[in-house]
Design a protein around this motif. Structure first.
Motif, PDB file in Angstrom:
ATOM      1  N   LYS A   1      -7.147 -14.397   4.419  1.00 48.55           N
ATOM      2  CA  LYS A   1      -5.705 -14.147   4.346  1.00 48.55           C
ATOM      3  C   LYS A   1      -5.120 -14.791   3.083  1.00 48.55           C
TER       4      LYS A   1
ATOM      5  N   ASP B   1       0.870  -9.913   2.994  1.00 49.55           N
ATOM      6  CA  ASP B   1      -0.420  -9.360   3.404  1.00 49.55           C
ATOM      7  C   ASP B   1      -0.159  -8.356   4.524  1.00 49.55           C
ATOM      8  N   LYS B   2      -1.134  -7.486   4.742  1.00 47.77           N
ATOM      9  CA  LYS B   2      -0.935  -6.327   5.624  1.00 47.77           C
ATOM     10  C   LYS B   2      -0.513  -6.715   7.052  1.00 47.77           C
ATOM     11  N   SER B   3      -0.889  -7.905   7.495  1.00 43.21           N
ATOM     12  CA  SER B   3      -0.577  -8.317   8.874  1.00 43.21           C
ATOM     13  C   SER B   3       0.930  -8.419   9.115  1.00 43.21           C
ATOM     14  N   LYS B   4       1.723  -8.452   8.036  1.00 47.35           N
ATOM     15  CA  LYS B   4       3.185  -8.571   8.195  1.00 47.35           C
ATOM     16  C   LYS B   4       3.858  -7.210   8.424  1.00 47.35           C
ATOM     17  N   MET B   5       3.106  -6.125   8.203  1.00 50.76           N
ATOM     18  CA  MET B   5       3.699  -4.782   8.340  1.00 50.76           C
ATOM     19  C   MET B   5       3.743  -4.390   9.818  1.00 50.76           C
TER      20      MET B   5
ATOM     21  N   VAL C   1       1.985  -4.832  -0.764  1.00 50.68           N
ATOM     22  CA  VAL C   1       1.182  -5.188   0.416  1.00 50.68           C
ATOM     23  C   VAL C   1      -0.268  -5.323  -0.008  1.00 50.68           C
TER      24      VAL C   1
ATOM     25  N   ASP D   1      -4.437  -6.172   1.207  1.00 53.72           N
ATOM     26  CA  ASP D   1      -5.462  -6.408   2.230  1.00 53.72           C
ATOM     27  C   ASP D   1      -6.795  -6.601   1.512  1.00 53.72           C
TER      28      ASP D   1
ATOM     29  N   ILE E   1      -4.293  -3.954  -3.437  1.00 54.04           N
ATOM     30  CA  ILE E   1      -2.847  -3.939  -3.167  1.00 54.04           C
ATOM     31  C   ILE E   1      -2.293  -2.515  -3.193  1.00 54.04           C
ATOM     32  N   ARG E   2      -1.155  -2.342  -2.516  1.00 56.00           N
ATOM     33  CA  ARG E   2      -0.442  -1.066  -2.498  1.00 56.00           C
ATOM     34  C   ARG E   2       1.017  -1.403  -2.730  1.00 56.00           C
TER      35      ARG E   2
END
Ligand SMILES: O=C(CO)[C@H](O)[C@H](O)COP(=O)(O)O
Length: 226
Positions: free
Chosen positions: A5, A122-126, A215, A217, A221-222
């Motif tokens: 993470k 990081d993706k976990s926040k989406m 974002v 992961d 990134i995206r």
């Protein structure tokens, strides 16, 4: 050694400095993702980038000093060119929950003062809907129990944030109530209702403020634009 993470936080934090240009005034958010942004910014300053930052917390101000990023304040700057900050949750409409680090008031000031707000996560926040993360609300210490009681009428049981047995005191001398609403069906309405309660200084709901989300992961990134 960084865990997976933290590697992603480093990736998005470092990627975000691409948007910082010479001569800009930058709002510097707070949190462990922003740490990497400030560190990278310090490297660019070392090789000649000329920018100034307004930090959203004493911790970020310390990092800026450590990495050689010059600071300014709102007596010298009317508008920020760009603010870069983290978040605790981001929904599909780019609405945010922030304040996990307790810096939400100053974070909202630097977000509101900026022409553009970039959020790095990081993706976990989406999430599809905000609310799993307990909503942080900054309140005045005087009568905080009364304020918490009023907030509870909106559908949660607020907990005053504590550290070493006593309430956490923010950089502004206030307390934080963590409010588990579970699912927030109308974040804008909730924000308006909360702001009408005496003793509420600011909420961690950032509605219609973010312009770009970066974002990350394990694959990279995206970047998403509003
Ligand atoms: O709102 C914040 C602090 O008040 C942070 O931006 C948020 O908690 C995210 O932090 P991190 O990057 O450490 O996950």
């Amino acid at each position: 050694m960084l865990n997976e993470k933290d590697k992603v936080k480093k990736l998005v934090g470092e990627a975000s400095v691409e948007y910082i240009k010479d001569g800009m005034n930058i709002g510097l958010g707070s949190g462990s993702t922003v740490y990497w942004m400030v560190k990278k910014l310090g490297k660019l300053v070392e090789v000649g980038l000329d920018i100034k930052g307004i930090p959203s917390s004493n911790q970020t101000a310390e990092w800026a000093e450590q990495f050689g990023v010059s600071l300014t304040d709102f007596s010298h700057v009317k508008q920020l060119d760009l603010t870069i900050d983290g978040a605790d949750e981001v929904d599909q409409d780019f609405q945010l929950i922030k304040g996990g680090g307790g810096a939400l008031f100053r974070e909202k000031v630097i977000a509101a003062a900026a022409k553009e707000l970039i959020i790095i996560v990081d993706k976990s926040k989406m999430v599809t809907q905000l609310g799993k993360y307990p909503l942080p609300i900054e309140v005045l210490p005087f009568g905080w129990q009364m304020t918490a009681n009023e907030i509870s009428r909106l559908g949660c049981v607020p907990q005053v944030r504590k550290k070493a047995g006593g309430p956490v005191v923010t950089d502004n001398g206030n307390y934080i109530l963590d409010c588990p609403f579970k699912l927030i069906s109308n974040p804008r309405k909730l924000d308006e209702e909360l702001k009408r309660i005496v003793g509420v200084v600011e909420t961690g709901l950032f509605i219609g403020m973010a312009d770009k989300i970066i974002v990350g992961d394990g694959d990279g990134i995206r970047t998403m634009n509003v």
